[in-house]
Each structure stands twice: as structure tokens, then as C-alpha cells.
Scaffold this motif. Structure first.
Motif, mmCIF file in Angstrom:
data_model
loop_
_atom_site.group_PDB
_atom_site.id
_atom_site.type_symbol
_atom_site.label_atom_id
_atom_site.label_comp_id
_atom_site.label_asym_id
_atom_site.label_seq_id
_atom_site.Cartn_x
_atom_site.Cartn_y
_atom_site.Cartn_z
ATOM 1 N N THR A 10 0.836 -1.192 0.000
ATOM 2 C CA THR A 10 0.000 0.000 0.000
ATOM 3 C C THR A 10 0.876 1.250 0.000
ATOM 4 O O THR A 10 1.765 1.376 0.841
ATOM 5 N N PRO A 11 0.650 2.174 -0.931
ATOM 6 C CA PRO A 11 1.479 3.382 -0.959
ATOM 7 C C PRO A 11 1.337 4.176 0.341
ATOM 8 O O PRO A 11 0.244 4.304 0.898
ATOM 9 N N GLU A 12 2.448 4.681 0.789
ATOM 10 C CA GLU A 12 2.455 5.538 1.980
ATOM 11 C C GLU A 12 2.486 6.989 1.518
ATOM 12 O O GLU A 12 3.282 7.367 0.670
ATOM 13 N N LEU A 13 1.564 7.790 2.073
ATOM 14 C CA LEU A 13 1.467 9.188 1.667
ATOM 15 C C LEU A 13 2.309 10.073 2.580
ATOM 16 O O LEU A 13 2.308 9.914 3.806
ATOM 17 N N PHE A 14 3.010 11.010 1.963
ATOM 18 C CA PHE A 14 3.832 11.975 2.686
ATOM 19 C C PHE A 14 3.396 13.385 2.282
ATOM 20 O O PHE A 14 3.136 13.650 1.100
ATOM 21 N N LEU A 15 3.321 14.273 3.263
ATOM 22 C CA LEU A 15 3.057 15.692 3.001
ATOM 23 C C LEU A 15 4.305 16.476 3.382
ATOM 24 O O LEU A 15 4.778 16.391 4.513
ATOM 25 N N ARG A 16 4.810 17.243 2.428
ATOM 26 C CA ARG A 16 6.001 18.047 2.677
ATOM 27 C C ARG A 16 5.750 19.462 2.150
ATOM 28 O O ARG A 16 5.076 19.648 1.135
ATOM 29 N N GLN A 17 6.313 20.451 2.845
ATOM 30 C CA GLN A 17 6.082 21.851 2.470
ATOM 31 C C GLN A 17 7.404 22.574 2.241
ATOM 32 O O GLN A 17 8.424 22.268 2.870
ATOM 33 N N GLN A 18 7.331 23.526 1.336
ATOM 34 C CA GLN A 18 8.457 24.411 1.070
ATOM 35 C C GLN A 18 7.902 25.823 0.890
ATOM 36 O O GLN A 18 6.902 26.026 0.203
ATOM 37 N N MET A 19 8.524 26.797 1.519
ATOM 38 C CA MET A 19 8.045 28.174 1.429
ATOM 39 C C MET A 19 8.482 28.799 0.117
ATOM 40 O O MET A 19 9.649 28.696 -0.287
#
Length: 513
Positions: free
Chosen positions: A324-333
Motif C-alpha cells: 500500500t502506498p504511503e502518503l507523505f506531506l512536505r512543504q516548502q516556502m
């Protein structure tokens, strides 16, 4: 002699590598008679509606439209005007697909369109379409966890248990979401809708019994003219939900992975009950939902085997077991300064959109790169609408594991902030990447096995061997080497379990005769 294998067969889908394609559409458009002549183009924006695809042997045909909205200044009137027109999309991707492909998930967007005025009554549009297709092929996963004649042929097996995620079903559903947006009574009535943009986001998708509950949000931005001719903006997040048929024999828990795609949009002033209500905007969205159903299965695979009395001839194949794909949330300003060249009176609206994202490996992690298209519509000191735009590269080094298949689900700019500076306009916003990472570990699967009686070559060999356990060696390795069993080694050394054997320890190994 050929031996009978105890195999399990799982009907499922295999997700093929994502295919991305770029296609360009051009068109000349005559300004309708009811519209005034164009004096100056202010801005052009578009939305891609992918409506259908046809799968034939060797190719996939894709069709839809690009809905364009042109904001311009007219020659005979003051103020900004709007023109909507559509560009048909109909092309085929050939020679890349096998006839076994059963389902296709379509995603797409357009890059910043180029619109030029040929004369006051004619415009030329060039738009680039970035299309991503994920193909799903029906397949059967076969595993082997045992041998029918194991005892008769004195076969020892080393088995491994794995929990794997199988794609058990694909669901597609088209539906319509309608909503009425009521402006505050303190705001001026709406005279004309200039431009609208809508982005869909999945908030939840889960299996309940044999049904799927899908929830999402439509993020809507509308630019309009008030009764007094002032340009105003309205933003709203509109929640919606939908029930989709699930899996009848679900059994264990189902994990749902959903994608939403706009196939059409209609917007008008007024409501069904009050068509002349200029404080109400009626919205109708045509949405296509694509849902992948995954289910976890526990399987047993024979990792190694041997016989204490027979010579075995085994044939194995490596099989890929999806997870099952694992979801990642990442942010950059993102922070960019846009030069206007003139004094800014008022900022009307700001758009930040993104093209395709590239993923590159960086040590144990990966680097995400995307091109941001920034556009700011504003009024100069004389109250004339102008547009400034800029492209900026957004790069983000992440700790997302680089192994396996990595795909970027979405890139969006949240909480966009703008401010007027001495040199122009500054734009600031966090850019959020939604990334799916999935590994497909490979394991050996026993496909065939035959046995022959071995020659008795151990008559002159000692029946007991004294042997030290080396580093990285297990009792299984010793038992296989000397054609005995782990159980016999434990008994000979008065041990209750394998963990009792230590590296360097001298062990008595009874040989089979």
C-alpha cells in the motif's frame, strides 16, 4: 518424479508505471458579435476537462476540452470584459499499450496558455497539455506455500510469511455536484462573472460494508464585477460526498485510494428559485471519481528447501509483491518579488499553479522540483487592470525513502499572501507536495519441483559431525549442508529452540544415513 505444489492464486490488478505525455493545441478564435472589439488582453487562463478515453489495441484515445477565459479591455467601453471559449482535445497515444490493459486513470493540467491578439476581432491561442496516465492490468498472483508429498519425500522447507497489498478492484463514477453560494448582504450585487477556478481535493475515502464513502472539497475562486463596476473576488470551500459501490465480498478491511477529476463546470448568477437574485451564484460541477481498492492478504512463500533422502530439482521465479502506498506531506516556502514597473493601487487576485514535478534520488531521500507559474492581477494608480507574472523553481530535499516507486499526487499553494512593495508585489505561500511512495519487494516463488532418489554416498562418512556455528550462519544452513534437520540438531545438542545456538559454539550434527 514431478511433485505436486500447494499453490494459491490471487486475481488482482497490476499498476503499470505512470506514463506522462505532453500535447499542444492551437486554435484561432473569432470574437462573437455580441462582444466589443479587443483593445488589450489583460489575462488568459484555462481549465482542462478530460471526459473520456477509449482503449484499443496499441493505443489510448483521450478526448475533452480546454475551457479558456480571456480578460480584456474593450475599445469602445471602459472597464474589463470577459470572453469564454473552448478548445477541443482529441488525440491518441499510440504504440505503448498492451491489449491486456483494463483500466486507465487520467490526470492532466495545462501549462500557462499563450493568447495573442491577431486583430480586434480575432485571437490565437496556444496551450500545452500535460497528461499523466496510470494503467491497470488484470493479472493473477501465484504463490507457493507447501508441497503435497513433503513427508513422503523427506523434504524440509523454510517458509516466510508476508502481508501484501493487492489491488482487488477499480471503481469509477461520474456525478454532479450542485451548490448555491450566497454572498453577504453587505456586499455589492454581482453584475458579471469574469473568471472562475476550481480545484478538487479528497478529504476521506473509506469502505463501509460493501459501499465506499467518498468525501471531498471543491476550492472555488471567482472574479466578478459588482453593480458599480468594481472588480471583486470571492473564495469558498464547498464540501461534498458520494456513495460508490464497493466490494461485495470485502471480508478484511479495504483501503481506498481516490482521485477526483473535473469533467465540466457551469456557473451563473441567480438560483433556481430566484433567477434574478444577484447575491447568489449557482455552481454545477461535473466530477469523475477513480477509486483503487486495496486489500491486505497474508501469504506464505517457500524461501528454501532440500530433502534428506532425495535430490531435488526446483525451479523458482521472482514475484513482485506490491504494498500500500504511503502518503507523505512536505512543504516548502515560496517567496518571490514580482516587478510591476508602475505603482500598484490594489491587488485583485493571485494565482499560483504548477506544472509537472520531477523526482530525483538524493542519498537515502529524494528531491522534488516543480515550476511555479505566478500571476497577479492588479490595478495601477489610474485604476487600470494589469497583470504581472513570473516563473519560479521550487526545490525541496526530503527524507522520503528513495527506494521503490515514487509519484507526486499533487502540488498546491496554500494561504497565498501578497503585499505591495516599492518595486512591485511580493508573493509568499507554503507549497505543499503530496507524495506517494510504494515499494514492490521481490520474493522467490516455487513454480515446479521434481525429486530423484539420491545415491547412498554416506556409508563411509561419520554419522556425527562436530561443527562450530559461524557468523551469519543459521541452524537451517547446517541442516541443509549435512542433509539433516534442524529438529535433529536441537535434540543432539539438548536445545529447546534455535535462538539458543550462539556464534562459535561447537554443535553436534547428526547425519542422515
Amino acid at each position: 518424479m514431478e511433485l505436486e505444489l500447494q499453490q494459491e492464486h490471487f486475481a488482482c490488478y497490476q499498476a503499470l508505471p505512470q506514463l506522462c505525455d505532453t500535447h499542444e493545441e492551437t486554435m484561432e478564435t473569432i470574437v462573437p458579435d455580441y462582444c466589443p472589439d479587443i483593445a488589450r488582453i489583460v489575462d488568459a487562463s484555462g481549465c482542462l476537462f478530460l471526459r473520456s478515453r477509449e482503449i484499443t489495441e496499441g493505443k489510448i484515445g483521450v478526448s475533452g476540452t480546454v475551457k479558456m477565459t480571456l480578460l480584456y479591455m474593450a475599445e469602445d467601453t471602459q472597464g474589463i470584459r470577459s470572453l469564454d471559449y473552448s478548445i477541443p482535445v482529441d488525440y491518441a497515444l499510440e504504440g505503448r499499450f498492451g491489449k491486456g490493459v483494463g483500466e486507465v486513470c487520467m490526470e492532466g493540467h495545462i501549462s500557462a496558455p499563450d493568447v495573442r491578439m491577431l486583430n480586434p476581432r480575432k485571437i490565437f491561442t496556444r496551450v500545452t497539455i500535460d497528461l499523466c496516465l496510470t494503467l491497470y492490468e488484470p493479472t493473477t498472483l501465484t504463490t507457493c506455500g507447501g508441497i503435497a508429498e513433503k513427508e513422503a519425500y523427506k523434504i524440509e522447507t523454510l517458509c516466510e510469511n508476508h502481508d501484501i497489498s493487492l489491488i482487488q478492484g477499480i471503481r469509477e463514477k461520474d456525478f454532479v455536484f450542485s451548490e448555491e453560494i450566497v454572498l453577504s448582504s453587505v456586499k455589492e450585487p454581482v453584475r458579471e462573472l469574469l473568471r472562475s477556478q476550481c480545484r478538487l481535493r479528497v478529504t476521506e475515502c473509506k469502505s463501509v460494508g460493501n459501499k465506499l464513502i467518498l468525501k471531498g472539497v471543491a476550492c472555488l475562486d471567482v472574479l466578478y464585477l459588482t453593480d458599480s463596476g468594481v472588480i471583486s473576488q470571492m473564495s469558498s470551500e464547498l464540501p461534498f460526498s458520494q456513495i460508490i459501490e464497493g466490494k461485495e465480498d470485502a471480508g478484511a478491511a479495504i483501503y481506498c485510494d481516490a482521485l477526483l477529476r473535473l469533467t465540466g463546470c457551469e456557473m451563473r448568477i441567480g438560483s433556481d428559485n430566484a433567477p434574478d437574485d444577484t447575491h447568489t451564484i449557482s455552481l454545477k460541477l461535473f466530477i469523475s471519481a477513480f477509486v483503487v481498492l486495496r486489500q491486505t492478504k497474508s501469504i506464505c512463500c517457500i524461501a528454501d528447501l532440500y530433502s534428506t533422502a532425495y535430490d531435488l530439482n526446483a525451479k523458482s521465479e521472482q514475484i513482485a509483491l506490491s504494498e500500500t502506498p504511503e502518503l507523505f506531506l512536505r512543504q516548502q516556502m515560496l517567496r518571490e518579488q514580482l516587478e510591476t514597473g508602475v505603482a500598484v493601487q490594489t491587488i485583485l487576485c493571485t494565482d499560483v499553479t504548477f506544472g509537472n514535478v520531477s523526482v530525483s534520488r538524493n542519498g537515502d531521500g529524494c528531491t522534488l522540483r516543480a515550476t511555479a507559474n505566478i500571476k497577479v492581477l492588479y490595478l495601477d494608480e489610474n485604476g487600470s487592470p494589469l497583470l504581472c507574472e513570473r516563473r519560479a523553481e521550487v526545490s525541496l530535499d526530503t527524507d522520503i525513502p528513495a527506494a521503490g516507486r515514487i509519484s507526486v499526487r499533487s502540488v498546491c499553494a496554500n494561504d497565498i499572501m501578497t503585499s505591495v512593495t516599492a518595486g512591485g508585489i511580493e508573493v509568499r505561500c507554503p507549497v505543499e507536495f503530496t507524495v506517494a511512495a510504494a515499494t514492490a519487494p521481490c520474493y522467490p516463488c516455487l513454480m515446479s519441483l521434481s525429486a530423484e532418489k539420491q545415491e547412498n554416498t554416506s556409508l563411509n562418512m561419520p554419522s556425527l559431525v562436530l561443527r562450530a556455528l559461524s557468523s551469519g550462519e543459521t541452524l537451517w544452513n547446517l541442516a541443509k549442508q549435512y542433509r539433516t534437520t534442524v529438529e535433529d540438531i536441537l535434540k543432539a545438542n539438548e536445545m529447546a529452540e534455535e535462538a539458543a545456538a550462539k556464534v562459535g559454539q561447537l554443535l553436534l550434527i547428526p547425519r542422515k544415513r
